[in-house]
Design a protein around this motif. Structure first.
Motif, PDB file in Angstrom:
ATOM      1  N   THR A  24      38.378  47.008  42.856  1.00 49.74           N
ATOM      2  CA  THR A  24      37.653  47.843  41.896  1.00 49.74           C
ATOM      3  C   THR A  24      36.226  47.378  41.644  1.00 49.74           C
ATOM      4  OG1 THR A  24      38.583  46.569  40.052  1.00 49.74           O
ATOM      5  CG2 THR A  24      39.750  48.567  40.707  1.00 49.74           C
ATOM      6  N   GLY A  25      35.855  46.220  42.173  1.00 51.04           N
ATOM      7  CA  GLY A  25      34.495  45.740  41.980  1.00 51.04           C
ATOM      8  C   GLY A  25      34.131  44.668  42.983  1.00 51.04           C
ATOM      9  N   VAL A  26      32.858  44.623  43.373  1.00 56.39           N
ATOM     10  CA  VAL A  26      32.347  43.607  44.293  1.00 56.39           C
ATOM     11  C   VAL A  26      31.006  43.137  43.778  1.00 56.39           C
ATOM     12  CG1 VAL A  26      31.507  43.122  46.614  1.00 56.39           C
ATOM     13  CG2 VAL A  26      33.522  44.569  46.313  1.00 56.39           C
ATOM     14  N   ASP A  27      30.852  41.832  43.629  1.00 56.42           N
ATOM     15  CA  ASP A  27      29.555  41.253  43.285  1.00 56.42           C
ATOM     16  C   ASP A  27      29.214  40.271  44.397  1.00 56.42           C
ATOM     17  OD1 ASP A  27      27.261  40.488  42.084  1.00 56.42           O
ATOM     18  OD2 ASP A  27      28.167  39.417  40.415  1.00 56.42           O
ATOM     19  N   GLY A  28      28.309  40.637  45.297  1.00 58.19           N
ATOM     20  CA  GLY A  28      28.038  39.862  46.492  1.00 58.19           C
ATOM     21  C   GLY A  28      28.397  40.684  47.706  1.00 58.19           C
ATOM     22  N   SER A  29      28.856  40.053  48.764  1.00 52.76           N
ATOM     23  CA  SER A  29      29.203  40.756  49.994  1.00 52.76           C
ATOM     24  C   SER A  29      30.685  40.640  50.270  1.00 52.76           C
ATOM     25  CB  SER A  29      28.427  40.173  51.181  1.00 52.76           C
ATOM     26  OG  SER A  29      27.041  40.358  51.010  1.00 52.76           O
ATOM     27  N   ALA A  30      31.273  41.704  50.768  1.00 51.43           N
ATOM     28  CA  ALA A  30      32.689  41.701  51.141  1.00 51.43           C
ATOM     29  C   ALA A  30      32.868  42.676  52.296  1.00 51.43           C
ATOM     30  CB  ALA A  30      33.555  42.106  49.959  1.00 51.43           C
ATOM     31  N   PRO A  31      33.827  42.410  53.194  1.00 52.82           N
ATOM     32  CA  PRO A  31      34.008  43.269  54.358  1.00 52.82           C
ATOM     33  C   PRO A  31      34.675  44.593  54.059  1.00 52.82           C
ATOM     34  CG  PRO A  31      35.618  41.505  54.376  1.00 52.82           C
ATOM     35  CD  PRO A  31      34.665  41.204  53.251  1.00 52.82           C
ATOM     36  N   ARG A  32      35.314  44.753  52.905  1.00 50.13           N
ATOM     37  CA  ARG A  32      35.975  46.011  52.568  1.00 50.13           C
ATOM     38  C   ARG A  32      35.272  46.659  51.386  1.00 50.13           C
ATOM     39  NH1 ARG A  32      41.037  47.042  54.042  1.00 50.13           N
ATOM     40  NH2 ARG A  32      40.285  49.171  53.748  1.00 50.13           N
ATOM     41  N   SER A  76      39.773  38.860  38.500  1.00 44.94           N
ATOM     42  CA  SER A  76      38.613  38.585  39.350  1.00 44.94           C
ATOM     43  C   SER A  76      38.845  37.323  40.157  1.00 44.94           C
ATOM     44  CB  SER A  76      37.351  38.422  38.498  1.00 44.94           C
ATOM     45  OG  SER A  76      37.019  39.637  37.853  1.00 44.94           O
ATOM     46  N   PHE A  77      38.327  37.337  41.396  1.00 46.51           N
ATOM     47  CA  PHE A  77      38.386  36.174  42.276  1.00 46.51           C
ATOM     48  C   PHE A  77      36.959  35.834  42.651  1.00 46.51           C
ATOM     49  CE2 PHE A  77      42.327  38.435  42.711  1.00 46.51           C
ATOM     50  CZ  PHE A  77      43.301  37.441  42.776  1.00 46.51           C
ATOM     51  N   GLY A  78      36.499  34.634  42.296  1.00 45.07           N
ATOM     52  CA  GLY A  78      35.120  34.249  42.568  1.00 45.07           C
ATOM     53  C   GLY A  78      35.049  33.133  43.581  1.00 45.07           C
ATOM     54  N   TYR A  79      33.933  33.108  44.359  1.00 45.87           N
ATOM     55  CA  TYR A  79      33.773  32.108  45.412  1.00 45.87           C
ATOM     56  C   TYR A  79      32.325  31.674  45.481  1.00 45.87           C
ATOM     57  CZ  TYR A  79      38.146  34.293  46.687  1.00 45.87           C
ATOM     58  OH  TYR A  79      39.410  34.810  46.642  1.00 45.87           O
ATOM     59  N   SER A  80      32.141  30.427  45.873  1.00 45.65           N
ATOM     60  CA  SER A  80      30.797  29.927  46.118  1.00 45.65           C
ATOM     61  C   SER A  80      30.423  30.206  47.567  1.00 45.65           C
ATOM     62  CB  SER A  80      30.742  28.413  45.864  1.00 45.65           C
ATOM     63  OG  SER A  80      31.576  27.736  46.788  1.00 45.65           O
ATOM     64  N   GLY A  93      30.240  35.203  46.021  1.00 46.84           N
ATOM     65  CA  GLY A  93      30.264  36.229  44.998  1.00 46.84           C
ATOM     66  C   GLY A  93      31.620  36.376  44.359  1.00 46.84           C
ATOM     67  N   GLU A  94      31.973  37.593  43.996  1.00 39.97           N
ATOM     68  CA  GLU A  94      33.190  37.832  43.234  1.00 39.97           C
ATOM     69  C   GLU A  94      33.752  39.207  43.564  1.00 39.97           C
ATOM     70  OE1 GLU A  94      34.040  36.744  38.719  1.00 39.97           O
ATOM     71  OE2 GLU A  94      32.935  38.633  38.861  1.00 39.97           O
ATOM     72  N   VAL A  95      35.078  39.284  43.623  1.00 38.66           N
ATOM     73  CA  VAL A  95      35.729  40.581  43.743  1.00 38.66           C
ATOM     74  C   VAL A  95      36.665  40.763  42.556  1.00 38.66           C
ATOM     75  CG1 VAL A  95      35.617  40.684  46.259  1.00 38.66           C
ATOM     76  CG2 VAL A  95      37.608  39.653  45.180  1.00 38.66           C
ATOM     77  N   GLU A  96      36.829  42.017  42.154  1.00 35.95           N
ATOM     78  CA  GLU A  96      37.760  42.348  41.082  1.00 35.95           C
ATOM     79  C   GLU A  96      38.868  43.217  41.660  1.00 35.95           C
ATOM     80  OE1 GLU A  96      36.720  43.729  36.808  1.00 35.95           O
ATOM     81  OE2 GLU A  96      37.267  45.543  37.912  1.00 35.95           O
ATOM     82  N   VAL A  97      40.109  42.882  41.330  1.00 41.03           N
ATOM     83  CA  VAL A  97      41.269  43.572  41.870  1.00 41.03           C
ATOM     84  C   VAL A  97      42.151  44.050  40.727  1.00 41.03           C
ATOM     85  CG1 VAL A  97      43.332  43.339  43.308  1.00 41.03           C
ATOM     86  CG2 VAL A  97      41.221  42.170  43.965  1.00 41.03           C
ATOM     87  N   PHE A  98      42.660  45.272  40.845  1.00 40.35           N
ATOM     88  CA  PHE A  98      43.604  45.808  39.870  1.00 40.35           C
ATOM     89  C   PHE A  98      44.937  46.056  40.568  1.00 40.35           C
ATOM     90  CE2 PHE A  98      45.557  49.529  37.689  1.00 40.35           C
ATOM     91  CZ  PHE A  98      45.824  48.899  36.480  1.00 40.35           C
ATOM     92  N   VAL A  99      46.005  45.527  39.976  1.00 41.05           N
ATOM     93  CA  VAL A  99      47.340  45.654  40.552  1.00 41.05           C
ATOM     94  C   VAL A  99      48.255  46.353  39.553  1.00 41.05           C
ATOM     95  CG1 VAL A  99      49.310  44.439  41.557  1.00 41.05           C
ATOM     96  CG2 VAL A  99      47.001  43.496  41.828  1.00 41.05           C
ATOM     97  N   HIS A 100      48.968  47.376  39.999  1.00 40.42           N
ATOM     98  CA  HIS A 100      49.924  48.064  39.133  1.00 40.42           C
ATOM     99  C   HIS A 100      51.128  48.503  39.950  1.00 40.42           C
ATOM    100  CE1 HIS A 100      48.990  52.365  40.312  1.00 40.42           C
ATOM    101  NE2 HIS A 100      47.997  51.714  40.860  1.00 40.42           N
ATOM    102  N   ARG A 101      52.237  48.685  39.270  1.00 41.53           N
ATOM    103  CA  ARG A 101      53.473  49.103  39.924  1.00 41.53           C
ATOM    104  C   ARG A 101      53.578  50.622  39.909  1.00 41.53           C
ATOM    105  NH1 ARG A 101      58.978  46.944  37.397  1.00 41.53           N
ATOM    106  NH2 ARG A 101      58.451  48.515  35.818  1.00 41.53           N
ATOM    107  N   VAL A 102      53.959  51.195  41.038  1.00 41.69           N
ATOM    108  CA  VAL A 102      54.178  52.637  41.145  1.00 41.69           C
ATOM    109  C   VAL A 102      55.680  52.891  41.103  1.00 41.69           C
ATOM    110  CG1 VAL A 102      53.870  54.696  42.561  1.00 41.69           C
ATOM    111  CG2 VAL A 102      52.061  52.961  42.478  1.00 41.69           C
TER     112      VAL A 102
END
Length: 359
Positions: A24-32, A76-80, A93-102
């Motif tokens: 749901t969010g990216v701060d920096g660079s990410a492949p997806r 959020s998962f952050g990395y140097s 940077g940092e990525v934000e992930v949202f997890v929910h059960r369907v």
């Protein structure tokens, strides 16, 4: 999420509940990109990817936890920079992930969100995990009151769907406030190029590269040989203003007028500048631009509408060839679309990758 449709629908047909982890969010660079999804079922089977590396392992464990508790998690998962490559974040940077059960009660909403051929937005409440599928004409939800209290969510999502935008939004106020993630599944934005010139040939290739559905239109059948425009998705023989009047445009559409002939340019520009589109540009010298603007004023175009006209078209890159000119036009479109300053990165101080945790 739609790339996982086969797996999700198979699980649903078998009555298997599963967890969805969404970027749901990216701060920096990410492949997806934002909206990338990983799914894990109750047996531990996994499909999809968020980034690669240890992010996947951590998110997988989070999915197992959410499947057991039923409580959605936003984390959020952050990395140097030093360990970024190990987890797929090429510049830290940092990525934000949202997890929910369907659950089974939400299967119908997921099916609506996965429906191909109809623009639809997939909405998740980032606190409760409630889900919603929104189309232009209505919505179906689980945990949302689509007829009354959550009508504001439906309307805001419909606006985002029309624009083809996705992101986190806070909608409502006081006790009815919801923080939601909206993911729009809409057709590619349109690029309409008027004028079957060599510059148009090059621009069609740039437009296709940028992800646009490209149409080139000209009233002169002789110049509109389909083999000249291999990158265009469609070619149309018609007067530009007549075609524009009967074709569909939206807030993402870009219109580029390259005919450089007043009998074509003025009527179509007078029409385009009255439409709610993302970009209107026209080719020509500065002298031609001054004369064109005068004719558009005579045609009833206001000063406010004229300010939307990008003419002479493109950024000043110093290029001369059709390919260089097309690149300059594409660069201007990207800068406008993404809010870029159109300056060399070496002359700016702001982050190279703008923060994508949409407020």
């Amino acid at each position: 999420m739609r790339d996982l449709a086969v797996h999700l629908l198979r699980w649903q047909a078998a009555g298997i509940e599963y967890a969805l982890a969404t970027l749901t969010g990216v701060d920096g660079s990410a492949p997806r990109p934002i909206g990338a999804t990983m799914a894990v079922d109750s047996a531990g089977s996994v499909h999809g990817s968020l980034s690669g590396g240890c992010v996947e392992a951590a998110v997988y464990e989070l999915c197992i936890e959410v499947l057991e508790t039923g409580v959605p998690v936003r984390k959020s998962f952050g990395y140097s920079d030093s360990d970024a490559f190990a987890v797929g974040l090429t510049c830290g940077g940092e990525v934000e992930v949202f997890v929910h059960r369907v659950t089974a009660a939400e299967f119908a909403v997921v099916e609506a969100a996965l429906e191909v051929g109809t623009p639809v937005a997939w909405v998740r409440d980032l606190e409760s995990g409630a889900v919603l599928a929104v189309r232009a004409g209505g919505a179906i939800g689980a945990g949302f009151d689509v007829d009354a209290a959550d009508l504001a969510v439906v309307r805001q999502t419909q606006h985002m769907l029309d624009a083809g935008s996705s992101g986190v939004r806070v909608i409502g106020c006081a006790d009815r406030e919801r923080t939601v993630f909206v993911q729009s599944f809409a057709p590619p934005p349109r690029m309409i190029v008027f004028g079957a010139t060599d510059f148009a040939i090059a621009l069609c290739a740039v437009g296709r590269l940028l992800g646009y559905h490209v149409t080139v239109c000209d009233a002169r059948r002789t110049f509109l040989d389909r083999t000249r425009f291999p990158a265009a998705h469609e070619v149309v023989v018609d007067w530009p203003h007549r075609y524009l009047g009967k074709t569909e445009v939206d807030g993402r559409t870009v219109i580029c007028v390259l005919a450089h002939d007043p009998k074509f340019d003025i009527p179509v520009l007078a029409q385009a500048l009255r439409l709610p589109v993302a970009y209107v540009g026209a080719m020509g010298s500065r002298r031609a631009d001054r004369e064109r603007r005068g004719e558009l004023r005579v045609a009833g175009i206001t000063e406010q509408q004229l300010r939307q006209l990008r003419s002479p078209i493109g950024l000043e890159l110093g290029g001369r060839t059709p390919e260089e000119t097309a690149l300059a036009i594409g660069a201007e479109i990207v800068a406008l679309r993404r809010g870029g300053a159109a300056l060399p990165l070496s002359m700016t101080e702001r982050p190279i990758h703008a923060r994508q945790f949409y407020p």
